[in-house]
Design an enzyme around this catalytic site. Structure first.
Site, PDB file in Angstrom:
ATOM      1  N   GLU A 193      -1.673  -9.156   3.154  1.00 17.17           N
ATOM      2  CA  GLU A 193      -1.495 -10.299   4.604  1.00 17.17           C
ATOM      3  C   GLU A 193      -3.097 -10.385   5.271  1.00 17.17           C
ATOM      4  OE1 GLU A 193      -1.457  -5.231   5.048  1.00 17.17           O
ATOM      5  OE2 GLU A 193      -0.511  -7.134   3.802  1.00 17.17           O
TER       6      GLU A 193
ATOM      7  N   HIS B 102      -3.571  -5.668   0.033  1.00 18.82           N
ATOM      8  CA  HIS B 102      -2.910  -5.786   1.727  1.00 18.82           C
ATOM      9  C   HIS B 102      -3.017  -7.439   1.633  1.00 18.82           C
ATOM     10  CE1 HIS B 102      -2.623  -2.085   3.557  1.00 18.82           C
ATOM     11  NE2 HIS B 102      -3.902  -1.047   3.012  1.00 18.82           N
TER      12      HIS B 102
ATOM     13  N   CYS C 296       0.730  -1.231  -0.023  1.00 21.98           N
ATOM     14  CA  CYS C 296      -0.027  -0.423  -0.111  1.00 21.98           C
ATOM     15  C   CYS C 296       1.328   1.247   0.236  1.00 21.98           C
ATOM     16  CB  CYS C 296      -1.041   0.235   0.930  1.00 21.98           C
ATOM     17  SG  CYS C 296      -2.456   1.036   1.203  1.00 21.98           S
TER      18      CYS C 296
END
Length: 575
Positions: A528, A526, A399
């Site tokens: 994750e 993102h 990001c």
């Protein structure tokens, strides 16, 4: 539908989220379909406008919901995909009730906490519990509900009252209350104290809920005499007192609960159609926990961010790195570096901090710059990115990390010395990162580009595409207001910084890769948030592979672990 309510006492942050997730994992391992709901008593509509120092990271769901980080635990443990309505807040409930009042749904009656707010809570829980969260799209059979905060908090009272009523509506065989409490051990005496738990259970009973299980959290394993004392004074059988002491990893918690007969208890208490023993799923968790504790090789990653004082601020990033490290049989050494300490201003103010931060960065095997907002610390992040690029250190930017990688490249490779993001310098002559056309600067909550979006690969010659299994596109979760300026991308590509992924319209740059570098990757999304213990996120896995010098071999094998790595992991489990 069976409902399991998890409450907490004595202190907040006691581990209710991990306990709730672990209970869900155990029940799922018995072949049941499980969903989860988190209740946060604060008045905010959602977690989107919180500072990470308030409640930890903001977790983003597929539907764009900005929610509490505990929903990330539920998704990772249970391998499910939740929705924004799985996170209930006081703000959402009151907004819902006020909207109904304005619409005239209450026919002129006085709108009160009881029954209108409490009824709204019960209705929300019952409706959301039925929403499918697994890939098979079948209705769940078990709903685990975590009530945030501690018993006695004034803001949590309406929710306690709602569940006091709900236990009778759902019937006893369909409702179970688990109370998580703390058993402290003062250094002065070394004795484990039960009085806080006794008082907490007494307060819960005074509000109309009686715990079926008491989960006792402690630093060290609890003695049997303590268990018997809690059983006697809290009016439960000894089998209903569960111990969960601090362990080396959260993967061990479901195993701890299962070893204390929790499956047999749930089978009898909720009349569940299950065996007394878990299936292969929990055995895989046990193997994973055993393997985690026996890892010998270490891989160090420097996380360069601005919220490094609280590890929960980057909870999903840490878990994604941990999943990837475990997949390649390495123990993760995550070094948090405050990006402001890498800046020249820190050298003048506190040279010790400055040199310590740079020492950490230089000795790391890989560098990660995660997402964030605001100008503070950005120069330090740019310094770290420049170090990774020039010294050929494996780098992943997520990001804002990707946006700053573009800014750093523009300044030092394209010689655009004032290149910047309009977030930090609205008047820059070289706006390489700009705000999105749909961004509304007036309102902060829910105005970003949120949720799962498709990213299309522009070329087959991409490291990240290979890590994703040579797919033509990927779908990952986003949370950003700014994007790389598409009108300037050709200048970067001429200097080998390639934009290998974009959105479906081809206007938004999603993935960057630097040629002639071991691993220099930036992603606007993102990844994750989608990482799972047994399915690590490809961008994070690539970083760990590059940091351990095994990325090339991994790609040559078609993105598969070598036989030696697989044999090693199985051998460790057998030992």
């Amino acid at each position: 539908m069976k409902y399991i309510l998890v409450t907490g006492g004595v202190i907040s942050g006691i581990g209710k989220g991990i306990i709730a997730s672990s209970i869900g994992t155990i029940l799922k391992s018995c072949g049941l379909r499980v969903t989860a709901i988190k209740i946060d008593p604060y008045i905010n509509i959602d977690a989107g406008t919180f500072s990470p120092y308030e409640h930890g990271e903001v977790f983003v769901l597929n539907d764009g919901g900005e929610v509490d980080l505990d929903l990330g635990n539920y998704e990772r443990f249970l391998d499910i995909n939740l929705y924004k309505d799985n996170n209930i807040t006081t703000g959402k409930i009151y907004q819902h009730v006020i909207n109904k009042e304005r619409h005239g749904d209450y026919l002129g009656k006085t709108v009160q906490v009881v029954p209108h707010i409490t009824d709204a809570v019960q209705e929300w829980v019952m409706n959301q519990a039925k929403v499918p969260v697994d890939d098979d799209r079948k209705e769940p059979q078990i709903c685990v509900i975590e009530l945030g905060g501690t018993i006695g908090d004034i803001e949590g009272m309406p929710f306690i009252e709602a569940f006091r009523q709900f236990q009778f509506k759902a019937k006893r065989e369909n409702f179970c209350n688990i109370h998580v409490s703390l058993v402290p051990q003062p250094n002065a005496t070394g004795e484990q104290k039960t009085k806080p738990t006794q008082n907490s259970v007494r307060a819960l009973r005074g509000l109309g809920l009686s715990p079926d299980l008491i989960v006792c959290r402690s630093a060290k394993p609890i003695e049997m005499a303590v268990k018997e004392k809690i059983s006697m004074f809290c009016h439960v059988e000894p089998e209903q007192v569960i111990f969960v002491h601090d362990v080396s990893s959260t993967y061990r918690v479901p195993i701890l609960l299962e070893e204390q007969g929790i499956i047999k208890y749930f089978k009898q208490r909720l009349n569940l159609p299950i065996d007394d023993h878990p299936s292969d799923l929990l055995m895989r968790w046990k193997k994973m926990a055993d393997r985690y504790e026996r890892l010998l090789k270490v891989c160090s990653i420097a996380l360069v961010g601005k919220y490094t004082k609280l590890s929960d601020c980057y909870a999903s990033v840490f878990k994604a790195l941990e999943h990837s490290a475990l997949a390649i049989n390495h123990k993760l050494d995550l070094m948090y570096i405050d990006s402001t300490e890498l800046e020249r201003s820190t050298e003048a103010e506190n040279s010790v901090k400055y040199h310590q931060a740079w020492h950490k960065l230089c000795k790391a095997d890989g560098i990660l710059v995660p997402g964030g907002f605001g100008i503070r610390g950005t120069e330090g992040k740019l310094q770290a990115i420049s170090w990774a690029r020039t010294k050929k250190k494996p780098f992943l930017g997520v990001c804002l990390g990707m946006q700053l990688a573009v800014v750093e490249f523009a300044r030092n490779c394209l010689n655009w010395k004032d290149a910047n993001s309009t977030e930090f310098d609205p008047d820059t002559k070289n706006p390489v990162v700009i705000d999105m056309p749909e961004h509304n600067p007036g309102d902060m909550g829910g105005t970003m580009r949120l949720g799962k979006r498709r990213t299309v690969f522009r070329t087959q010659n991409s490291v990240l595409r290979k890590l994703y299994g040579d797919e033509m596109f990927v779908e990952e979760r986003h949370r950003h207001r700014y994007e790389v300026n598409p009108e300037l991308t050709h200048y970067f590509e001429e200097k080998d910084l390639k934009f290998v992924g974009h959105d479906t319209e081809g206007n938004r740059m999603e993935i960057i890769e630097l040629e002639n570098h071991p691993y220099f990757v930036g992603v606007q999304f993102h990844p994750e948030f989608s990482s799972r213990p047994m399915k690590p996120s490809p961008p994070y896995l690539g970083l760990l592979l590059a940091a351990t010098g095994t990325l090339s071999a991994y790609l040559q094998r078609g993105c598969k672990l070598s036989p030696r790595e697989r044999d090693l992991s199985e051998d460790q489990v057998m030992k």
